[in-house]
Design a protein around this motif. Sequence first.
Motif, mmCIF file in Angstrom:
data_model
loop_
_atom_site.group_PDB
_atom_site.id
_atom_site.type_symbol
_atom_site.label_atom_id
_atom_site.label_comp_id
_atom_site.label_asym_id
_atom_site.label_seq_id
_atom_site.Cartn_x
_atom_site.Cartn_y
_atom_site.Cartn_z
ATOM 1 N N LEU A 94 -4.641 -3.656 14.340
ATOM 2 C CA LEU A 94 -3.448 -2.872 14.018
ATOM 3 C C LEU A 94 -2.213 -3.709 14.334
ATOM 4 C CD1 LEU A 94 -1.994 -0.197 13.332
ATOM 5 C CD2 LEU A 94 -2.267 0.438 15.745
ATOM 6 N N SER A 102 -8.778 -1.326 -0.252
ATOM 7 C CA SER A 102 -8.065 -0.200 0.346
ATOM 8 C C SER A 102 -8.767 1.088 -0.058
ATOM 9 C CB SER A 102 -6.623 -0.177 -0.140
ATOM 10 O OG SER A 102 -5.982 -1.401 0.128
ATOM 11 N N PRO A 152 2.776 -2.664 4.922
ATOM 12 C CA PRO A 152 1.822 -1.540 4.943
ATOM 13 C C PRO A 152 0.824 -1.594 3.781
ATOM 14 C CG PRO A 152 4.001 -0.762 5.490
ATOM 15 C CD PRO A 152 4.156 -2.204 5.091
ATOM 16 N N THR A 182 -2.706 -3.072 4.184
ATOM 17 C CA THR A 182 -3.748 -2.333 4.899
ATOM 18 C C THR A 182 -5.006 -2.234 4.045
ATOM 19 O OG1 THR A 182 -2.161 -1.036 6.187
ATOM 20 C CG2 THR A 182 -4.364 -0.096 5.867
ATOM 21 N N GLU A 239 -11.238 -4.744 9.493
ATOM 22 C CA GLU A 239 -10.201 -3.811 9.081
ATOM 23 C C GLU A 239 -8.826 -4.251 9.551
ATOM 24 O OE1 GLU A 239 -11.184 0.174 10.001
ATOM 25 O OE2 GLU A 239 -9.482 1.027 8.926
ATOM 26 N N THR A 269 -4.863 -2.898 9.622
ATOM 27 C CA THR A 269 -3.963 -1.762 9.443
ATOM 28 C C THR A 269 -2.554 -2.207 9.787
ATOM 29 O OG1 THR A 269 -5.716 -0.202 10.026
ATOM 30 C CG2 THR A 269 -3.451 0.607 10.082
ATOM 31 N N SER A 284 1.211 -0.879 10.183
ATOM 32 C CA SER A 284 2.016 0.327 10.322
ATOM 33 C C SER A 284 3.465 0.035 9.940
ATOM 34 C CB SER A 284 1.951 0.856 11.749
ATOM 35 O OG SER A 284 2.495 -0.098 12.645
#
Length: 124
Positions: free
Chosen positions: A9, A38, A86, A89, A119, A121, A123
């Motif tokens: 993240l 995605s 973003p 992601t 993964e 991510t 933000s």
Amino acid sequence: QLQASGGGLVQAGGSLRLSCAASGRSFSSNVMGWWRQSPGKEREFVAGISWNGISVRYADSVKGRFTISRDNAWNTVFLQMNSLKPEDTAVYYCAAERSQYTDIYNNEIEYDFWGQGTEVTVSS
């Protein structure tokens, strides 16, 4: 045979470095690529690198922000991701093309060997 790592993240504008380590066989003669998927979307090509590291190819969406590299001595491929957005992601996969000493293809059918994905991510 391909193990991707380095996801996580991060805030928009940040950076991550993904790694893909091969085991069981060498891919030093194969094009290596990074793909991403995605939720609700098809898997898409992100970047590819020739067997000798001389040629690279990027999706337009990541040009100037992502850098692919490889270290054949360690059977590893990297994806340096800067200025993350973003929309970056996704689950990122590393893959190796089926044939040796070929061009860098952005067609999924050319890739026979896939890692399990890591993964990412981003933000806002």
